[in-house]
Design a protein around this motif. Sequence first.
Motif, mmCIF file in Angstrom:
data_model
loop_
_atom_site.group_PDB
_atom_site.id
_atom_site.type_symbol
_atom_site.label_atom_id
_atom_site.label_comp_id
_atom_site.label_asym_id
_atom_site.label_seq_id
_atom_site.Cartn_x
_atom_site.Cartn_y
_atom_site.Cartn_z
ATOM 1 N N HIS A 63 0.809 -1.225 0.000
ATOM 2 C CA HIS A 63 0.000 0.000 0.000
ATOM 3 C C HIS A 63 0.845 1.279 0.000
ATOM 4 O O HIS A 63 0.590 2.183 -0.811
ATOM 5 C CB HIS A 63 -0.978 -0.022 1.173
ATOM 6 N N PRO A 64 1.846 1.410 0.877
ATOM 7 C CA PRO A 64 2.673 2.619 0.793
ATOM 8 C C PRO A 64 3.448 2.719 -0.511
ATOM 9 O O PRO A 64 3.669 3.810 -1.038
ATOM 10 C CB PRO A 64 3.603 2.509 2.005
ATOM 11 N N HIS A 65 3.865 1.578 -1.069
ATOM 12 C CA HIS A 65 4.533 1.604 -2.366
ATOM 13 C C HIS A 65 3.587 2.151 -3.441
ATOM 14 O O HIS A 65 3.974 2.959 -4.289
ATOM 15 C CB HIS A 65 4.987 0.203 -2.757
ATOM 16 N N ASN A 66 2.344 1.693 -3.392
ATOM 17 C CA ASN A 66 1.374 2.151 -4.386
ATOM 18 C C ASN A 66 1.103 3.643 -4.254
ATOM 19 O O ASN A 66 0.857 4.330 -5.260
ATOM 20 C CB ASN A 66 0.071 1.363 -4.261
ATOM 21 N N ASN A 67 1.155 4.179 -3.031
ATOM 22 C CA ASN A 67 0.986 5.618 -2.832
ATOM 23 C C ASN A 67 2.074 6.392 -3.568
ATOM 24 O O ASN A 67 1.803 7.375 -4.269
ATOM 25 C CB ASN A 67 1.005 5.934 -1.351
ATOM 26 N N PHE A 68 3.319 5.938 -3.438
ATOM 27 C CA PHE A 68 4.418 6.576 -4.166
ATOM 28 C C PHE A 68 4.222 6.444 -5.676
ATOM 29 O O PHE A 68 4.447 7.400 -6.428
ATOM 30 C CB PHE A 68 5.752 5.955 -3.765
ATOM 31 N N CYS A 69 3.820 5.245 -6.115
ATOM 32 C CA CYS A 69 3.634 5.023 -7.551
ATOM 33 C C CYS A 69 2.564 5.945 -8.129
ATOM 34 O O CYS A 69 2.707 6.462 -9.250
ATOM 35 C CB CYS A 69 3.251 3.565 -7.806
ATOM 36 N N GLU A 70 1.497 6.161 -7.375
ATOM 37 C CA GLU A 70 0.430 7.050 -7.841
ATOM 38 C C GLU A 70 0.955 8.471 -8.052
ATOM 39 O O GLU A 70 0.562 9.158 -9.005
ATOM 40 C CB GLU A 70 -0.705 7.075 -6.811
ATOM 41 N N GLN A 71 1.870 8.892 -7.189
ATOM 42 C CA GLN A 71 2.387 10.259 -7.277
ATOM 43 C C GLN A 71 3.341 10.445 -8.450
ATOM 44 O O GLN A 71 3.485 11.555 -8.955
ATOM 45 C CB GLN A 71 3.077 10.651 -5.965
ATOM 46 N N ILE A 72 3.996 9.378 -8.870
ATOM 47 C CA ILE A 72 4.932 9.505 -9.986
ATOM 48 C C ILE A 72 4.328 9.025 -11.306
ATOM 49 O O ILE A 72 4.953 9.122 -12.359
ATOM 50 C CB ILE A 72 6.262 8.769 -9.713
ATOM 51 N N GLY A 73 3.100 8.476 -11.228
ATOM 52 C CA GLY A 73 2.410 8.067 -12.441
ATOM 53 C C GLY A 73 2.990 6.847 -13.115
ATOM 54 O O GLY A 73 2.962 6.733 -14.346
ATOM 55 N N VAL A 74 3.520 5.923 -12.321
ATOM 56 C CA VAL A 74 4.104 4.684 -12.849
ATOM 57 C C VAL A 74 3.477 3.516 -12.106
ATOM 58 O O VAL A 74 3.300 3.581 -10.881
ATOM 59 C CB VAL A 74 5.639 4.670 -12.671
ATOM 60 N N SER A 75 3.151 2.452 -12.816
ATOM 61 C CA SER A 75 2.554 1.297 -12.147
ATOM 62 C C SER A 75 3.596 0.586 -11.291
ATOM 63 O O SER A 75 4.800 0.599 -11.599
ATOM 64 C CB SER A 75 1.985 0.318 -13.173
ATOM 65 N N TYR A 76 3.145 -0.029 -10.239
ATOM 66 C CA TYR A 76 4.032 -0.747 -9.321
ATOM 67 C C TYR A 76 4.798 -1.849 -10.051
ATOM 68 O O TYR A 76 5.991 -2.060 -9.828
ATOM 69 C CB TYR A 76 3.189 -1.322 -8.185
ATOM 70 N N GLU A 77 4.101 -2.538 -10.955
ATOM 71 C CA GLU A 77 4.714 -3.658 -11.665
ATOM 72 C C GLU A 77 5.912 -3.225 -12.514
ATOM 73 O O GLU A 77 6.868 -3.981 -12.689
ATOM 74 C CB GLU A 77 3.673 -4.350 -12.552
ATOM 75 N N GLU A 78 5.877 -2.000 -13.020
ATOM 76 C CA GLU A 78 6.976 -1.500 -13.855
ATOM 77 C C GLU A 78 8.266 -1.298 -13.068
ATOM 78 O O GLU A 78 9.348 -1.215 -13.667
ATOM 79 C CB GLU A 78 6.584 -0.172 -14.502
ATOM 80 N N LEU A 79 8.165 -1.195 -11.736
ATOM 81 C CA LEU A 79 9.334 -0.887 -10.908
ATOM 82 C C LEU A 79 9.853 -2.107 -10.156
ATOM 83 O O LEU A 79 10.660 -1.982 -9.242
ATOM 84 C CB LEU A 79 8.975 0.234 -9.917
ATOM 85 N N GLN A 80 9.420 -3.278 -10.577
ATOM 86 C CA GLN A 80 9.841 -4.510 -9.909
ATOM 87 C C GLN A 80 10.881 -5.257 -10.735
ATOM 88 O O GLN A 80 10.879 -5.172 -11.962
ATOM 89 C CB GLN A 80 8.627 -5.413 -9.671
#
Length: 228
Positions: free
Chosen positions: A84-101
């Motif tokens: 959940h906190p990771h997704n909060n950061f992802c929302e702010q930068i406009g990148v999906s969580y899966e792209e950063l794994q």
Amino acid sequence: MRFTEILRKENDDLFQLIFNHPFVDGIGKGDVPKEALTHYIKADYEYLNAFMHVYGLAIAKSSAREDIAYFNDQIGFVLNSEIHPHNNFCEQIGVSYEELQGYPLPPTADHYVKHMLYHAHTGNLGEILGALLPCPWTYLEIGKELVEKYRPDTAHPFNEWIQFYADQEVEQVTDKLRARLDEVAAEASDKERTRMKDAFRKSCQLELAFWEMAYTCEQWPAHEAVIK
């Protein structure tokens, strides 16, 4: 004084440096560079994967069913809650969580992982607990510090991240780890307690270094080189 109270007092210098780090304070202000957030998520995703492996090694060294159940529950917490906190950061930068794994660890994160795995493989349960505890404990105090200092509301870009780590669930994780380490330390020799203290302090050092690594977008010196 409880063993973990001694640890907190002896390492207050590092806790304060973490609270005042520009990345951490930037979360409170709602202003962290996009590149730093991206670098953080890439590294923290892999770091948390390793954290679960350390919990697994702790299970292997546990004789009490209560310890086995606890570490098993914490694997579930990392898998199901810390997204959940990771997704909060992802929302702010406009990148999906899966792209950063799936990215390789930068030097500091790589060292932190190997530090924890070293204690998990070579140390006793107390050392493992000492190495693990600074992660939830510093994040809990970061969350509370930012709530107190900045009073974020639902319009704050990182409100979800801050509230997650200031929440009772993270406090319970920390308190259980502290209580178990206190129990182990009470029966440990002076030499064993010294090793627990060393594992804890180094993890605190590496928590601070992790924030710096993310903020500066740390890379390996030849990270673009192709190894043949």
